[in-house]
Design a protein around this motif. Structure first.
Motif, PDB file in Angstrom:
ATOM      1  N   LEU A   1      -8.189  -1.297  -1.851  1.00  0.00           N
ATOM      2  CA  LEU A   1      -9.159  -0.750  -3.029  1.00  0.00           C
ATOM      3  C   LEU A   1      -8.349  -0.872  -3.599  1.00  0.00           C
ATOM      4  CD1 LEU A   1     -10.251  -0.097   0.107  1.00  0.00           C
ATOM      5  CD2 LEU A   1     -11.776   1.563  -1.234  1.00  0.00           C
ATOM      6  N   PRO A   2      -9.117  -1.802  -5.525  1.00  0.00           N
ATOM      7  CA  PRO A   2      -8.491  -1.295  -6.056  1.00  0.00           C
ATOM      8  C   PRO A   2      -8.771   0.053  -6.905  1.00  0.00           C
ATOM      9  CG  PRO A   2     -10.685  -3.345  -6.235  1.00  0.00           C
ATOM     10  CD  PRO A   2     -10.003  -2.756  -4.729  1.00  0.00           C
TER      11      PRO A   2
ATOM     12  N   GLY B   1      -3.389   8.810 -15.161  1.00  0.00           N
ATOM     13  CA  GLY B   1      -4.852   8.576 -16.329  1.00  0.00           C
ATOM     14  C   GLY B   1      -5.064  10.192 -16.037  1.00  0.00           C
ATOM     15  N   ALA B   2      -5.286  10.903 -14.650  1.00  0.00           N
ATOM     16  CA  ALA B   2      -5.702  12.383 -14.358  1.00  0.00           C
ATOM     17  C   ALA B   2      -5.289  13.683 -14.970  1.00  0.00           C
ATOM     18  CB  ALA B   2      -5.876  11.850 -12.689  1.00  0.00           C
ATOM     19  N   ARG B   3      -4.242  12.753 -15.359  1.00  0.00           N
ATOM     20  CA  ARG B   3      -3.165  14.268 -15.517  1.00  0.00           C
ATOM     21  C   ARG B   3      -3.525  15.229 -16.975  1.00  0.00           C
ATOM     22  NH1 ARG B   3       2.765  11.728 -14.135  1.00  0.00           N
ATOM     23  NH2 ARG B   3       2.108  12.012 -11.741  1.00  0.00           N
TER      24      ARG B   3
ATOM     25  N   GLU C   1       0.567  -1.775  -0.232  1.00  0.00           N
ATOM     26  CA  GLU C   1      -0.129  -0.063   0.342  1.00  0.00           C
ATOM     27  C   GLU C   1       0.569   1.233   0.200  1.00  0.00           C
ATOM     28  OE1 GLU C   1      -0.921   0.452   5.018  1.00  0.00           O
ATOM     29  OE2 GLU C   1      -1.946  -1.438   3.468  1.00  0.00           O
ATOM     30  N   GLY C   2       2.190   1.383   0.140  1.00  0.00           N
ATOM     31  CA  GLY C   2       3.311   2.300  -0.020  1.00  0.00           C
ATOM     32  C   GLY C   2       4.062   2.117   1.525  1.00  0.00           C
ATOM     33  N   GLY C   3       5.033   2.665   1.287  1.00  0.00           N
ATOM     34  CA  GLY C   3       6.135   2.625   2.606  1.00  0.00           C
ATOM     35  C   GLY C   3       6.978   1.502   2.118  1.00  0.00           C
TER      36      GLY C   3
ATOM     37  N   PRO D   1      -7.546  13.719  -0.953  1.00  0.00           N
ATOM     38  CA  PRO D   1      -6.599  13.623  -1.700  1.00  0.00           C
ATOM     39  C   PRO D   1      -6.063  12.704  -3.168  1.00  0.00           C
ATOM     40  CG  PRO D   1      -6.029  13.846   0.400  1.00  0.00           C
ATOM     41  CD  PRO D   1      -7.255  13.231   0.322  1.00  0.00           C
ATOM     42  N   ALA D   2      -5.778  13.209  -3.996  1.00  0.00           N
ATOM     43  CA  ALA D   2      -5.968  12.318  -5.508  1.00  0.00           C
ATOM     44  C   ALA D   2      -4.427  11.296  -5.210  1.00  0.00           C
ATOM     45  CB  ALA D   2      -5.104  13.390  -6.058  1.00  0.00           C
ATOM     46  N   ALA D   3      -3.232  11.409  -4.056  1.00  0.00           N
ATOM     47  CA  ALA D   3      -2.573  10.987  -3.872  1.00  0.00           C
ATOM     48  C   ALA D   3      -2.900   9.809  -3.250  1.00  0.00           C
ATOM     49  CB  ALA D   3      -1.541  11.486  -2.907  1.00  0.00           C
ATOM     50  N   PHE D   4      -3.887   9.666  -2.862  1.00  0.00           N
ATOM     51  CA  PHE D   4      -4.895   8.304  -2.387  1.00  0.00           C
ATOM     52  C   PHE D   4      -5.200   7.812  -4.071  1.00  0.00           C
ATOM     53  CE2 PHE D   4      -6.345  10.202   1.476  1.00  0.00           C
ATOM     54  CZ  PHE D   4      -5.245   9.321   2.285  1.00  0.00           C
ATOM     55  N   LEU D   5      -5.397   8.010  -5.217  1.00  0.00           N
ATOM     56  CA  LEU D   5      -5.780   6.928  -6.589  1.00  0.00           C
ATOM     57  C   LEU D   5      -3.993   6.048  -6.558  1.00  0.00           C
ATOM     58  CD1 LEU D   5      -6.336  10.445  -8.579  1.00  0.00           C
ATOM     59  CD2 LEU D   5      -8.297   8.760  -7.728  1.00  0.00           C
ATOM     60  N   VAL D   6      -4.511   5.145  -6.928  1.00  0.00           N
ATOM     61  CA  VAL D   6      -3.258   3.655  -7.222  1.00  0.00           C
ATOM     62  C   VAL D   6      -3.799   4.714  -8.792  1.00  0.00           C
ATOM     63  CG1 VAL D   6      -3.111   1.773  -8.115  1.00  0.00           C
ATOM     64  CG2 VAL D   6      -4.968   2.424  -6.635  1.00  0.00           C
ATOM     65  N   LYS D   7      -1.404   4.063  -8.849  1.00  0.00           N
ATOM     66  CA  LYS D   7      -0.824   5.110  -9.757  1.00  0.00           C
ATOM     67  C   LYS D   7      -1.231   5.256 -11.321  1.00  0.00           C
ATOM     68  CE  LYS D   7       3.927   4.938 -11.501  1.00  0.00           C
ATOM     69  NZ  LYS D   7       4.927   3.965 -11.670  1.00  0.00           N
ATOM     70  N   GLU D   8      -1.862   3.653 -11.657  1.00  0.00           N
ATOM     71  CA  GLU D   8      -2.747   4.167 -12.794  1.00  0.00           C
ATOM     72  C   GLU D   8      -3.776   5.146 -12.727  1.00  0.00           C
ATOM     73  OE1 GLU D   8      -3.179   0.451 -11.362  1.00  0.00           O
ATOM     74  OE2 GLU D   8      -1.025   0.578 -11.196  1.00  0.00           O
ATOM     75  N   GLU D   9      -3.857   5.759 -11.819  1.00  0.00           N
ATOM     76  CA  GLU D   9      -5.435   6.591 -11.858  1.00  0.00           C
ATOM     77  C   GLU D   9      -4.463   7.933 -12.551  1.00  0.00           C
ATOM     78  OE1 GLU D   9      -8.971   6.137 -12.072  1.00  0.00           O
ATOM     79  OE2 GLU D   9      -8.365   3.732 -12.872  1.00  0.00           O
TER      80      GLU D   9
END
Length: 164
Positions: A136-137, A162-164, A17-19, A151-159
Motif C-alpha cells: 500500500l502506498p 508527518g504525524a508527529r 515491507e519491513g524486516g 496502529p500508527a506503526a503501519f504508516l509508511v515512514k514519511e507518514e
C-alpha cells in the motif's frame, strides 16, 4: 539466536515491507498457466519493526519458528481482525496463520518483553509474484489507519514522521 545472527546465518536481505527475507523454496509442480504451485520465504521481523500493509494476491500461510509472537492485522470491507501467531496455543496463539490472498494485512510483534525478533516461514500458493503483490502506498495506508484506528506503526515512514 539474536536478530543479527539470524540475518547473517540465513543470508537474509531487507524486505520492502519491513524486516528481512530470503526465498527458500519454489515448487517444481507447475499449474496449467505455467506458475509454480507454491513458493516460500524465511521472514524475520525485529521487535521494533513491522510488516507494512500489503496484499499478496495469493493465499499465504505464516508458520512460526521462534522468537516473539506476532499479531497479524487483517483489513477487509467489514472491518479489522487480528490473529496472534506464536507457540502458546493455550493462550489463543496459533503456530500457523493463513493470510487470505484477497485481504490487506500487516504484522506487528506482540507487545511486552521478549525476544528481539521473530522468525517465520511464509508459504504462498500459487507462487509469489511481483505482479500479484501490492504494497500500500503511504496515502492508502494512512487512510486505512485512520478509518479503522490501526496502529500508527503501519504508516509508511514519511507518514509517521508527518504525524508527529
Amino acid at each position: 539466536m539474536d536478530k543479527e545472527t539470524l540475518i547473517r546465518r540465513l543470508a537474509l536481505e531487507p524486505h520492502v515491507e519491513g524486516g528481512y527475507y530470503r526465498r527458500v523454496y519454489e515448487s517444481e509442480v507447475r499449474l496449467p498457466e505455467g506458475a509454480r504451485s507454491a513458493s516460500a520465504i524465511y521472514y524475520l521481523l525485529g521487535a521494533e519493526e513491522c510488516s507494512l500493509l500489503h496484499r499478496v494476491g495469493r493465499d499465504e500461510l505464516w508458520c512460526w519458528h521462534g522468537g516473539r509472537s506476532l499479531d497479524l492485522w487483517f483489513v477487509g470491507e467489514e472491518g479489522v481482525s487480528t490473529r496472534r501467531l506464536g507457540p502458546d496455543v493455550e493462550a489463543g496463539e496459533s503456530p500457523q496463520v493463513l493470510a487470505p490472498g484477497d485481504l490487506v494485512f500487516g504484522a506487528l510483534p506482540a507487545p511486552g518483553p521478549g525476544e528481539d525478533c521473530t522468525l517465520v516461514t511464509c508459504v504462498v500458493t500459487p507462487e509469489f509474484t511481483q505482479e500479484a503483490y501490492h504494497l500500500l502506498p503511504a496515502a492508502e495506508a494512512a487512510a486505512l489507519v485512520e478509518r479503522w484506528s490501526l496502529p500508527a506503526a503501519f504508516l509508511v515512514k514519511e507518514e509517521r514522521e508527518g504525524a508527529r
